[in-house]
Enzyme design. Sequence first.
Site, PDB file in Angstrom:
ATOM      1  N   ASN A 115      30.234   8.009  37.076  1.00  7.11           N
ATOM      2  CA  ASN A 115      29.998   6.638  36.934  1.00  7.11           C
ATOM      3  C   ASN A 115      29.037   6.510  35.948  1.00  7.11           C
ATOM      4  O   ASN A 115      28.770   5.339  35.059  1.00  7.11           O
ATOM      5  CB  ASN A 115      29.806   5.781  38.374  1.00  7.11           C
ATOM      6  CG  ASN A 115      28.614   6.482  39.007  1.00  7.11           C
ATOM      7  OD1 ASN A 115      28.134   7.732  38.768  1.00  7.11           O
ATOM      8  ND2 ASN A 115      27.932   5.777  39.979  1.00  7.11           N
TER       9      ASN A 115
ATOM     10  N   GLU B 170      23.149  13.638  46.393  1.00 13.18           N
ATOM     11  CA  GLU B 170      23.092  12.158  46.029  1.00 13.18           C
ATOM     12  C   GLU B 170      24.644  11.630  46.350  1.00 13.18           C
ATOM     13  O   GLU B 170      25.529  11.915  45.576  1.00 13.18           O
ATOM     14  CB  GLU B 170      22.791  11.678  44.505  1.00 13.18           C
ATOM     15  CG  GLU B 170      21.395  12.146  44.161  1.00 13.18           C
ATOM     16  CD  GLU B 170      20.337  11.078  44.879  1.00 13.18           C
ATOM     17  OE1 GLU B 170      20.909  10.054  45.468  1.00 13.18           O
ATOM     18  OE2 GLU B 170      19.092  11.391  45.041  1.00 13.18           O
TER      19      GLU B 170
ATOM     20  N   CYS C  69      26.645   3.711  43.354  1.00 11.53           N
ATOM     21  CA  CYS C  69      26.739   4.198  44.834  1.00 11.53           C
ATOM     22  C   CYS C  69      25.841   3.408  45.588  1.00 11.53           C
ATOM     23  O   CYS C  69      25.982   3.364  46.918  1.00 11.53           O
ATOM     24  CB  CYS C  69      26.040   5.583  44.519  1.00 11.53           C
ATOM     25  SG  CYS C  69      24.654   5.578  43.589  1.00 11.53           S
TER      26      CYS C  69
ATOM     27  N   GLU D 133      15.912  12.213  44.026  1.00  9.68           N
ATOM     28  CA  GLU D 133      15.820  12.305  42.592  1.00  9.68           C
ATOM     29  C   GLU D 133      14.732  11.223  41.782  1.00  9.68           C
ATOM     30  O   GLU D 133      14.429  10.466  42.704  1.00  9.68           O
ATOM     31  CB  GLU D 133      17.161  12.030  41.736  1.00  9.68           C
ATOM     32  CG  GLU D 133      18.385  13.039  42.226  1.00  9.68           C
ATOM     33  CD  GLU D 133      19.409  13.078  41.275  1.00  9.68           C
ATOM     34  OE1 GLU D 133      19.947  11.924  41.076  1.00  9.68           O
ATOM     35  OE2 GLU D 133      19.851  14.038  40.824  1.00  9.68           O
TER      36      GLU D 133
HETATM   37  P1  NAD Z   1      33.388  13.635  43.969  1.00 12.66           P
HETATM   38  O1  NAD Z   1      32.821  13.964  45.003  1.00 12.66           O
HETATM   39  O2  NAD Z   1      34.982  13.240  43.716  1.00 12.66           O
HETATM   40  O3  NAD Z   1      33.182  14.722  42.495  1.00 12.66           O
HETATM   41  C1  NAD Z   1      31.665  14.808  42.184  1.00 12.66           C
HETATM   42  C2  NAD Z   1      31.693  15.877  41.455  1.00 12.66           C
HETATM   43  O4  NAD Z   1      31.834  17.109  42.258  1.00 12.66           O
HETATM   44  C3  NAD Z   1      32.667  16.224  40.313  1.00 12.66           C
HETATM   45  O5  NAD Z   1      32.069  17.001  39.215  1.00 12.66           O
HETATM   46  C4  NAD Z   1      33.638  17.291  40.881  1.00 12.66           C
HETATM   47  O6  NAD Z   1      34.558  17.998  40.027  1.00 12.66           O
HETATM   48  C5  NAD Z   1      32.871  18.046  41.834  1.00 12.66           C
HETATM   49  N1  NAD Z   1      33.634  18.596  42.999  1.00 12.66           N
HETATM   50  C6  NAD Z   1      34.407  17.970  43.625  1.00 12.66           C
HETATM   51  N2  NAD Z   1      34.797  19.000  44.876  1.00 12.66           N
HETATM   52  C7  NAD Z   1      33.936  20.091  44.820  1.00 12.66           C
HETATM   53  C8  NAD Z   1      33.687  21.272  45.425  1.00 12.66           C
HETATM   54  N3  NAD Z   1      34.338  21.215  46.453  1.00 12.66           N
HETATM   55  N4  NAD Z   1      32.595  21.972  45.207  1.00 12.66           N
HETATM   56  C9  NAD Z   1      31.951  21.682  44.111  1.00 12.66           C
HETATM   57  N5  NAD Z   1      32.107  20.559  43.461  1.00 12.66           N
HETATM   58  C10 NAD Z   1      33.027  19.643  43.372  1.00 12.66           C
HETATM   59  O7  NAD Z   1      32.782  12.055  43.370  1.00 12.66           O
HETATM   60  P2  NAD Z   1      33.223  11.248  42.286  1.00 12.66           P
HETATM   61  O8  NAD Z   1      34.386  10.639  42.515  1.00 12.66           O
HETATM   62  O9  NAD Z   1      33.134  11.759  40.857  1.00 12.66           O
HETATM   63  O10 NAD Z   1      32.013   9.962  42.235  1.00 12.66           O
HETATM   64  C11 NAD Z   1      31.983   8.923  43.019  1.00 12.66           C
HETATM   65  C12 NAD Z   1      31.333   9.109  44.283  1.00 12.66           C
HETATM   66  O11 NAD Z   1      29.757   9.672  44.101  1.00 12.66           O
HETATM   67  C13 NAD Z   1      31.049   7.946  45.226  1.00 12.66           C
HETATM   68  O12 NAD Z   1      31.158   8.296  46.328  1.00 12.66           O
HETATM   69  C14 NAD Z   1      29.712   7.496  44.903  1.00 12.66           C
HETATM   70  O13 NAD Z   1      29.031   6.814  45.815  1.00 12.66           O
HETATM   71  C15 NAD Z   1      28.840   8.896  44.614  1.00 12.66           C
HETATM   72  N6  NAD Z   1      27.698   8.695  43.893  1.00 12.66           N
HETATM   73  C16 NAD Z   1      26.539   8.776  44.328  1.00 12.66           C
HETATM   74  C17 NAD Z   1      25.358   8.551  43.740  1.00 12.66           C
HETATM   75  C18 NAD Z   1      24.025   8.832  44.014  1.00 12.66           C
HETATM   76  O14 NAD Z   1      23.022   8.717  43.262  1.00 12.66           O
HETATM   77  N7  NAD Z   1      23.536   8.552  45.523  1.00 12.66           N
HETATM   78  C19 NAD Z   1      25.443   8.106  42.283  1.00 12.66           C
HETATM   79  C20 NAD Z   1      26.638   8.047  41.636  1.00 12.66           C
HETATM   80  C21 NAD Z   1      27.788   8.274  42.510  1.00 12.66           C
END
Ligand code: NAD
Length: 497
Positions: A162, A259, A293, A471
Amino acid sequence: MPDAAPLPVLTTQKAWVGGRFLDNRDGRTFQTLNPATNRPLCEVEVSGAAEVEAAVEAAEAGFAVWSAMGGTARGRILKRAADLLRARNRELAVLETLDSGKPISEAETVDVHSGADCLEYYGGLAATLGGEHVDLGAEWNHSFFYTRREPLGVCAGIGAWNYPLQIACWKAAPALACGNAMIFKPAELTPLTALKLAEVFKEAGLPDGVFNVVQGFAETGQLLTQHDRIAKVSLTGEVGTGKKVMAAAAASLKEVTLELGGKSPLIVFADADLDNAVSAALLANFFTQGEICSNGTRVFVEAPIKEAFLERLVARTKAMRIGDPLDPDTQVGALISAEHRDKVRDYIRAGVAAGAKLMTGETLPDDPALAEGNYVAPAVFDACTDEMSIVQEEIFGPVLSLLSFSEEDDVVARANATPFGLAAGVFTRDLQRAHRVIARLQAGTCWINTYNLTPIEMPFGGYRQSGLGRENGQAAIEHYSQLKSVFVEMGDVESPY
Ligand code: NAD
């Protein structure tokens, strides 16, 4: 109208290791799509075990050089990188818009600048990082101890889609300020701008190997989380991914920063400034098409003002301009993928089926240009109840649930009735109530009389299942360094033996 300047022509993207692009061995690639059209932007080479190993070796070599440099010298390079990001704002914002679907009006004013601010802030802090010195007094022979703040080594950053460039900066800046090297894996849906950050770092004078980028899916992320020569992993992603990352990190007892997701409450008391509260509710739900998020997706409004709030909210939501993300007038762009768009639409259908009242958001504007992209009109639900899926689960799209309340204790209990704890907001003109309610909310990042502002100086992160660690701010330094205590004996060693 969209800017007439030509759009970038993108060749196959690769990993960036040791200060240069690295071809992958097995030739596997994936496509990154433009969410506004679902047409491919380019191919991206998947980083496998060989590329991750090369990245770890390069990062170890980079770490040896970088960690030996003084903080002032490190900070100067980070600040130069901040200046270069700002100078390339337009180019980077266009690329981010093409890859993520977010409006250019946001990418140009928020994403690149937030990344640059972060590099500048930690560039300034780098020279100030150190330990303490404590005299222990006569009873200890006037011995003393001091502490050294030392880097962890090679850190992995794994990003969500995002805020691709911003997330890369929010992880790299504190890591590098502390003297670590980083291997960053952007989300597979937005692989492009992390590579631009790598180029910017190189131009700013960062030694080769200090910032590396690998590309790919969960498997590439797992190669990082399982690697025993990586000291730390910082993930931005879903709660489920956070649990997997933490479990994998446990095998080598890596430090973790997580996060993760949220379903945050925004509580509006009847004495609040109504227009400000409506503005905040819009910011808390529809910025970046709702893909944030910390969004305040559960909007609790005190009963006496609920109808007036709803009326203004719906009118202003209907007036939002959905369209081509590159059009400077667009306020709502395209969701990241067709799959994610369908998931968000399914939630909207589930809300209707459960009896919530969809006040706006059912249909898209009648514009053929929107037909191929992943668009969802911002949705406002009235008549929600706490147990509905739209109220309980993170949708990560433009869907606002309005709930009403009458008692402070009741709304605090309902706001806290979630496994998440990322963020929360309170609107009231009553000073004491504002601080009293905020103190009772189980959330790591809170706002009073505004929402979703994240200055770099302010620590950001979640309680409960929304995350671990912080962060930004001075707090992030704790999570990218380790403390060594050194006792210095000024007398003889007293031994009973
Ligand atoms: P996601 O968890 O599907 O993927 C995040 C990252 O993790 C990607 O780069 C993915 O390739 C990697 N990944 C996936 N499985 C993994 C594993 N088993 N081991 C290591 N890496 C792995 O999330 P998304 O769909 O990319 O993002 C949306 C989510 O992120 C939402 O839940 C949102 O709330 C959260 N988010 C949180 C913050 C925060 O700062 N708290 C900020 C932005 C987004």
